[in-house]
Design an enzyme around this catalytic site. Structure first.
Site, short mmCIF file in Angstrom:
data_model
loop_
_atom_site.label_atom_id
_atom_site.label_comp_id
_atom_site.label_asym_id
_atom_site.label_seq_id
_atom_site.Cartn_x
_atom_site.Cartn_y
_atom_site.Cartn_z
N ASP A 179 0.60 7.82 -10.36
CA ASP A 179 -0.20 7.42 -11.51
C ASP A 179 -1.36 6.30 -11.08
O ASP A 179 -1.37 4.99 -11.00
CB ASP A 179 0.66 6.52 -12.46
CG ASP A 179 -0.12 5.97 -13.76
OD1 ASP A 179 -1.38 6.57 -13.93
OD2 ASP A 179 0.45 5.06 -14.27
N ASP B 1 0.83 -1.04 0.01
CA ASP B 1 0.04 -0.06 0.06
C ASP B 1 0.87 1.22 -0.11
O ASP B 1 1.60 1.39 0.97
CB ASP B 1 -0.81 -0.07 1.24
CG ASP B 1 -1.74 1.36 1.25
OD1 ASP B 1 -1.80 1.88 0.15
OD2 ASP B 1 -2.60 1.21 2.41
#
Length: 622
Positions: free
Chosen positions: A543, A517
């Protein structure tokens, strides 16, 4: 010549004396009491005859000469008159019926012989509709509970249909399974997941919603398309293979050729019509169940896209176009329904699946990872490319298409939870605009971080810069990366990158990929409580998913102040941070502070409070 009519008693009831008297005088004096005519006189009104007399027949007048030799008599009883009328009407009806049948048969024969499109095999084929067909009976899928139903049907006999057949569900297997379940031990425990799936299925059947699949196939064997038996078997097998329940179906063989079939499903209906002369079939499948319909497409293609055995060697193979749409109402009728969580309610369903003009539309992947639903489709849009050119590029015949196959290959589209992320012919413009302005804004970027970027295209563009020594990519979804490696290798193709030591950018020696994460990864290393030992980055490129996405992870990435601080703290003194903010606003869009762009506005406010300067630019990526 004129004639006159006189009503007279029958000839055999007149006495000789009266005949001569009447012939000369025309009187009607009563006969003697002993004469036969007086004895039978009461019966004379029931037996009449009509005498047709010519002008030369003087016996018809009261003053005429002796009876002429030429006299014509017609005797008709009431029964004779009735029988004559019935016979005449029956003869007329029979002649009219035979003539009508002969005319229709002649017209149908001329129509069939006059068509230049009908194959010779079909022209010379004698329809055998009179022969009894052994059409297959639909059966109950194992483990499926099918309620008993009532039905009403009406068949209209039309001249255009040469045969008509109806077949209903065979419940014997279901009854046997029900008996086996009833006799099983009550101590046996069932699978809770099966019960849950059954509850979802039953609930979906009662929602006013469904899925609609339309399929058109051309280049199919004409004999198959004109065979009611084979088509019926294919329809029954289709429903069995896909877990649908066919309650009954009805088929018509048409004149001169063609078949129409309609099947009633427990889930809704399936129907198709064939054009054997043109080698085409159109199919319509609608279901109210929860199971997706798109996985049914390979089964439909296998069963109905039958190539012609008599076609020329260079004849094209059967080709299929299709579309899928959601029907009915879900939101407001299902308490747990979330429109943002249904991929078919987003770009995938609204812009791609519902389009019926794509000549080539093939699902490559439709998979659920631990974090999102991944769909990859390969398609050819006839407005941009040609299916014929793509097929020619595969022949290797020395043509321009064969020498430059990369110019004619189908497009590929990646969707995450139904939202389009990138495409084969559009990803370069997007990723170049995302990466190179930030990389060129730094005097010499050596260490670069990527947040997200599971396709590998962002990594590819960064590795084009010679100054780069290390790229750290932090992507939470490892399954997505593996899917992209297999089905979208062009996105991470580093064969043209100068200085790259691997064909895939994921295998480049300068790349380090962490399946974690990113939120926690940066806070642990560059947060307020971090040790500060981690080397900082010259450029950080975010992104990730669009900020307009209404999912929890997006909210953490774009508006959490602690995460934003860790990104700022993870940059070198002249570092650059770049982030994609979703689609550009249109002129008539609402303000950023409201609606789906609210998270964009919050992130902009946070970035302005941290960075020395901020620049916003747009790029057309379509």
């Amino acid at each position: 010549m004129s004639s006159k009519i006189m009503m007279c008693p029958p000839r055999h009831e007149r006495s000789p004396e009266r005949s001569s008297s009447e012939a000369s005088t025309g009187s009607t004096a009563p006969s003697s009491p002993g004469s036969s005519s007086s004895a039978s006189a009461p019966a004379s009104p029931l037996r009449k005859y009509v005498s047709y007399c010519s002008d030369e027949d003087t016996s018809c007048g009261s003053n005429g000469p002796e009876r002429a030799k030429s006299r014509y008599h017609f005797q008709a009883t009431p029964r004779f008159v009735v029988l004559a009328l019935v016979l005449a009407a029956s003869t007329a009806f029979a002649v009219g019926t035979v003539s009508r049948v002969a005319l229709l048969a002649t017209a149908a024969s001329q129509q069939q012989q006059g068509s230049s499109h009908c194959p010779v095999a079909l022209k010379n084929e004698v329809r055998t509709a009179q022969k009894p067909l052994q059409l297959p009976s639909p059966t109950v899928v194992g483990g499926k509970d099918v309620p008993f139903t009532t039905f009403a049907s009406k068949t209209f006999h039309r001249e255009a249909a040469s045969a008509s057949h109806s077949v209903h569900l065979d419940r014997r297997n279901a009854d046997a399974e029900a008996g086996a379940v009833a006799t099983s031990s009550p101590d046996e425990e069932g699978d809770d997941s099966d019960d849950e799936d059954r509850n979802v299925f039953e609930e979906s059947l009662h929602l006013p919603a469904g899925q609609h699949l339309l399929v058109d196939i051309k280049g199919v064997d004409p004999r198959f398309l004109d065979d009611e038996n084979l088509l019926a078997r294919a329809m029954v097998y289709l429903t069995t293979e896909t877990g649908l329940t066919l309650l009954s179906y009805h088929c018509h063989s048409l004149v001169p050729v063609g078949v129409s079939c309609a099947g009633v499903l427990l889930e809704s209906h399936v129907a198709f019509h064939t054009w054997p002369r043109d080698g085409a079939i159109a199919m319509d499948l609608f279901t109210c169940g929860a199971e997706p319909l798109i996985p049914v497409l390979p089964v439909i293609e296998k069963l109905f896209a039958v190539p012609s055995s008599e076609a020329a060697e260079d004849a094209p193979e059967p080709s299929m176009v299709w579309s899928h749409t959601l029907r009915g109402f879900r939101e407001g009728f299902s308490p747990d329904y979330n429109v943002n969580a249904n991929p078919f309610e987003s770009d995938l369903g609204l812009e791609m699946l519902s389009e019926h003009t794509f000549e080539h539309k093939v699902p490559l992947v439709s998979d659920e990872t631990d974090f999102q639903h991944v769909d990859i489709y390969e398609l050819i849009n006839p407005r941009a490319r040609s299916l014929a050119s793509y097929q020619k590029s595969l022949e290797g015949d020395g043509s321009y298409e064969a020498e430059n196959p990369e110019l004619f290959r189908p497009n590929k589209h990646l969707y995450l939870d139904g939202v389009e992320q990138s495409s084969l012919y559009g990803e370069a413009a997007y990723h170049e605009a995302l990466v190179h302005p930030a990389m060129l804004a730094h005097p010499g970027p050596k260490r670069v971080a990527i947040i997200g970027g599971g396709e590998g295209a962002t990594l590819r563009e960064i590795l084009k810069h010679k100054t780069v020594e290390e790229v750290v990519m932090v992507e939470i979804d490892q399954e997505l990366v593996e899917i992209c490696k297999e089905h979208l290798p062009e996105w991470a193709d580093c064969t043209d990158n100068v200085g790259s030591d691997a064909d895939s950018c994921f295998d480049d020696g300068r790349a380090s990929v962490y399946f974690e994460d990113a939120f926690a990864w940066f806070i642990d290393r560059f947060g307020s409580d971090a040790s500060g030992d981690e080397e900082k980055f010259d450029v950080i490129i975010m992104d990730a998913l669009d900020p307009q996405r209404m999912v929890e992870i997006v909210g953490n990435l774009y508006k959490d102040n602690q995460f934003m601080y860790s990104l700022f703290n993870g940059l070198s003194d002249d570092g650059v941070f770049v982030v994609q903010m979703g689609e550009t606003d249109e002129r008539d869009d609402e303000a950023l502070e409201v609606g789906l762009d609210k998270q964009v506005a919050e992130m902009i406010n946070t970035l302005e409070s941290l960075f020395q300067s901020m620049h916003i630019y747009d790029e057309v990526c379509r």
